[in-house]
Design an enzyme around this catalytic site. Sequence first.
Site, PDB file in Angstrom:
ATOM      1  N   ARG A 263      20.201 -19.720  82.807  1.00  0.00           N
ATOM      2  CA  ARG A 263      18.760 -19.459  82.487  1.00  0.00           C
ATOM      3  C   ARG A 263      18.052 -19.706  83.628  1.00  0.00           C
ATOM      4  NH1 ARG A 263      21.304 -17.485  79.318  1.00  0.00           N
ATOM      5  NH2 ARG A 263      21.614 -18.028  77.218  1.00  0.00           N
TER       6      ARG A 263
ATOM      7  N   SER B  98      13.652 -20.206  72.924  1.00  0.00           N
ATOM      8  CA  SER B  98      14.023 -21.394  73.251  1.00  0.00           C
ATOM      9  C   SER B  98      13.243 -22.570  74.249  1.00  0.00           C
ATOM     10  CB  SER B  98      15.327 -21.785  73.629  1.00  0.00           C
ATOM     11  OG  SER B  98      16.356 -21.128  72.629  1.00  0.00           O
TER      12      SER B  98
ATOM     13  N   GLU C 289      13.176 -24.610  79.347  1.00  0.00           N
ATOM     14  CA  GLU C 289      13.624 -23.202  79.648  1.00  0.00           C
ATOM     15  C   GLU C 289      12.201 -22.410  79.907  1.00  0.00           C
ATOM     16  OE1 GLU C 289      16.852 -21.547  77.490  1.00  0.00           O
ATOM     17  OE2 GLU C 289      15.917 -19.811  77.371  1.00  0.00           O
TER      18      GLU C 289
HETATM   19  C1  LIG Z   1      12.001 -14.815  69.624  1.00  0.00           C
HETATM   20  C2  LIG Z   1      12.580 -14.861  70.824  1.00  0.00           C
HETATM   21  C3  LIG Z   1      13.923 -14.881  71.075  1.00  0.00           C
HETATM   22  C4  LIG Z   1      14.532 -15.109  72.369  1.00  0.00           C
HETATM   23  N1  LIG Z   1      15.901 -15.224  72.668  1.00  0.00           N
HETATM   24  C5  LIG Z   1      16.321 -15.164  73.683  1.00  0.00           C
HETATM   25  C6  LIG Z   1      17.748 -15.275  73.971  1.00  0.00           C
HETATM   26  O1  LIG Z   1      18.637 -15.220  73.008  1.00  0.00           O
HETATM   27  N2  LIG Z   1      18.170 -15.515  75.305  1.00  0.00           N
HETATM   28  C7  LIG Z   1      17.499 -15.554  76.296  1.00  0.00           C
HETATM   29  O2  LIG Z   1      18.229 -15.771  77.388  1.00  0.00           O
HETATM   30  N3  LIG Z   1      16.041 -15.599  76.079  1.00  0.00           N
HETATM   31  C8  LIG Z   1      15.688 -15.370  74.902  1.00  0.00           C
HETATM   32  N4  LIG Z   1      14.315 -15.296  74.876  1.00  0.00           N
HETATM   33  C9  LIG Z   1      13.313 -15.783  75.799  1.00  0.00           C
HETATM   34  C10 LIG Z   1      12.768 -14.496  76.910  1.00  0.00           C
HETATM   35  O3  LIG Z   1      12.805 -13.379  75.846  1.00  0.00           O
HETATM   36  C11 LIG Z   1      13.801 -14.198  77.992  1.00  0.00           C
HETATM   37  O4  LIG Z   1      14.058 -15.224  78.751  1.00  0.00           O
HETATM   38  C12 LIG Z   1      13.428 -12.748  78.865  1.00  0.00           C
HETATM   39  O5  LIG Z   1      14.492 -12.511  79.464  1.00  0.00           O
HETATM   40  C13 LIG Z   1      12.217 -13.092  79.350  1.00  0.00           C
HETATM   41  O6  LIG Z   1      11.724 -11.753  79.817  1.00  0.00           O
HETATM   42  P1  LIG Z   1      10.345 -11.298  79.803  1.00  0.00           P
HETATM   43  O7  LIG Z   1      10.138  -9.959  80.366  1.00  0.00           O
HETATM   44  O8  LIG Z   1       9.543 -11.685  78.733  1.00  0.00           O
HETATM   45  O9  LIG Z   1       9.791 -12.352  81.100  1.00  0.00           O
HETATM   46  P2  LIG Z   1       8.511 -13.405  81.170  1.00  0.00           P
HETATM   47  O10 LIG Z   1       8.458 -14.344  79.997  1.00  0.00           O
HETATM   48  O11 LIG Z   1       7.173 -12.470  81.251  1.00  0.00           O
HETATM   49  O12 LIG Z   1       8.975 -14.051  82.442  1.00  0.00           O
HETATM   50  C14 LIG Z   1       9.696 -15.119  82.435  1.00  0.00           C
HETATM   51  C15 LIG Z   1       9.964 -15.493  84.082  1.00  0.00           C
HETATM   52  O13 LIG Z   1      10.675 -14.387  84.927  1.00  0.00           O
HETATM   53  C16 LIG Z   1       9.732 -13.926  85.815  1.00  0.00           C
HETATM   54  N5  LIG Z   1       9.682 -12.602  85.837  1.00  0.00           N
HETATM   55  C17 LIG Z   1       9.368 -11.700  84.744  1.00  0.00           C
HETATM   56  N6  LIG Z   1       9.637 -10.394  85.386  1.00  0.00           N
HETATM   57  C18 LIG Z   1       9.949 -10.467  86.429  1.00  0.00           C
HETATM   58  C19 LIG Z   1       9.809  -9.538  87.573  1.00  0.00           C
HETATM   59  N7  LIG Z   1       9.894  -7.983  87.117  1.00  0.00           N
HETATM   60  N8  LIG Z   1      10.229  -9.880  89.012  1.00  0.00           N
HETATM   61  C20 LIG Z   1      10.112 -11.370  89.027  1.00  0.00           C
HETATM   62  N9  LIG Z   1      10.009 -12.185  88.375  1.00  0.00           N
HETATM   63  C21 LIG Z   1       9.861 -11.967  86.779  1.00  0.00           C
HETATM   64  C22 LIG Z   1       8.393 -14.739  85.441  1.00  0.00           C
HETATM   65  O14 LIG Z   1       7.623 -15.004  86.796  1.00  0.00           O
HETATM   66  C23 LIG Z   1       8.823 -15.935  84.647  1.00  0.00           C
HETATM   67  O15 LIG Z   1       9.176 -16.900  85.695  1.00  0.00           O
HETATM   68  C24 LIG Z   1      13.606 -15.400  73.638  1.00  0.00           C
HETATM   69  C25 LIG Z   1      12.245 -15.376  73.401  1.00  0.00           C
HETATM   70  C26 LIG Z   1      11.707 -15.125  72.154  1.00  0.00           C
HETATM   71  C27 LIG Z   1      10.340 -14.884  71.780  1.00  0.00           C
END
Ligand SMILES: Cc1cc2nc3c(=O)[nH]c(=O)nc-3n(C[C@H](O)[C@H](O)[C@H](O)COP(=O)(O)OP(=O)(O)OC[C@H]3O[C@@H](n4cnc5c(N)ncnc54)[C@H](O)[C@@H]3O)c2cc1C
Length: 345
Positions: A221, A269, A340
């Site tokens: 992660r 998480s 996380e």
């Molecule tokens: C119900 C639920 C279930 C989930 N299940 C999982 C799972 O099974 N496995 C898992 O790994 N995660 C899970 N997550 C967490 C999350 O969905 C992941 O970490 C996801 O990859 C985050 O993507 P995001 O676009 O929402 O990023 P954000 O939440 O918007 O950002 C997360 C991080 O990434 C950075 N970031 C985002 N986009 C960019 C970009 N284009 N360039 C540079 N930096 C960037 C941000 O600055 C921040 O540090 C879950 C979340 C929820 C709500």
Amino acid sequence: MARKDERRKAGVGGRKSSAKPGAERRAGVAKRAAPKTGAKSAAKLAASPPPPPTPKVKFRGRLLEHEPLARYTTYRLGGPARYFLMPADVEDVAKGIEFANERRLPWLAIGLGSNLLVKESGFPGLVIRVGKGLDRFEMKGAIAIVGAGMPTPILARRTAEGGFAGVERFIGIPGTVGGGVYMNAGAHGAEFAEVVTEVSVMDGKGKIRQLARKQISFKYRASNLGDVVVLETKLLLLEEAPAKLKELQGKLLRWRKAGTPFDQPCAGSVFKNPGGAKTAGSLIDECGLKGYAIGGAQVSTMHANYFVNTGTATPSDVLRLIEHVRKTVQKKTGVEFELEVKVIG
Ligand SMILES: Cc1cc2nc3c(=O)[nH]c(=O)nc-3n(C[C@H](O)[C@H](O)[C@H](O)COP(=O)(O)OP(=O)(O)OC[C@H]3O[C@@H](n4cnc5c(N)ncnc54)[C@H](O)[C@@H]3O)c2cc1C
């Protein structure tokens, strides 16, 4: 994570604009409706210094001011971003970084906000929300070329339907591909690190760099991508029967549905699994914390490592709950949790 750059000038000057003339006129800084004021406050306003000039940079996408980040996080929580950019293309991202650098403001790229906890104070600089416009998808043989703004579940479905395996297990990760690569998201034993062959990023000077897989270090992660905006990635997939992938995805989605509080805002998480035999969720559960609440924030009764916003939570409630759970688990089991969820502000 705030990206700071003290330089006055960014390295993107002189780029040719690809913006359509009509689009340029439509876009730019969105203006909010002026609040209605009484005579007293009107007199006060007349006496106060004039507001700072509206930024003149034109974007094909939208630039908003004082935009509440609660609208863009799955927690539905978070104070305002001083500036909030929804770039329509890569050039907008470069202009956004230049815009922030010229004003000596920090900037931050986000995706769907599904891993973020934004404090009440919001973000004092520019938030660049990578989404539509940066969501290209193309298959070249077994290589998927994917824009950072594409939602990960859509990537998982489209590649599976096309007969390619590698990201099919990410069907329930509700973020963007950019966020997934940045965080090295994963599920059910698979993670982005296994399929990424190249990542295209924009650095703090607005320069695009192509990073080969061997230049990137992925951990559980986490990645070492640092202060960049992820723009696009190439993923190496393997041929597989679509029916088999569809069946697997159906099973995984049913499994998720049974164990995820989908009806309550959360960010997945809260803590990383600590690496031993027990998951963070099972340790929290063993400490009797399922259902424990502080203000409107609660440890989910369905999944102990998901903390939910019951409707009235503030970011401070969630932070206090995080601290309480962290300390309780440490005291009772000796296990130190690592966050996380990314805390902003
Ligand atoms: C119900 C639920 C279930 C989930 N299940 C999982 C799972 O099974 N496995 C898992 O790994 N995660 C899970 N997550 C967490 C999350 O969905 C992941 O970490 C996801 O990859 C985050 O993507 P995001 O676009 O929402 O990023 P954000 O939440 O918007 O950002 C997360 C991080 O990434 C950075 N970031 C985002 N986009 C960019 C970009 N284009 N360039 C540079 N930096 C960037 C941000 O600055 C921040 O540090 C879950 C979340 C929820 C709500």
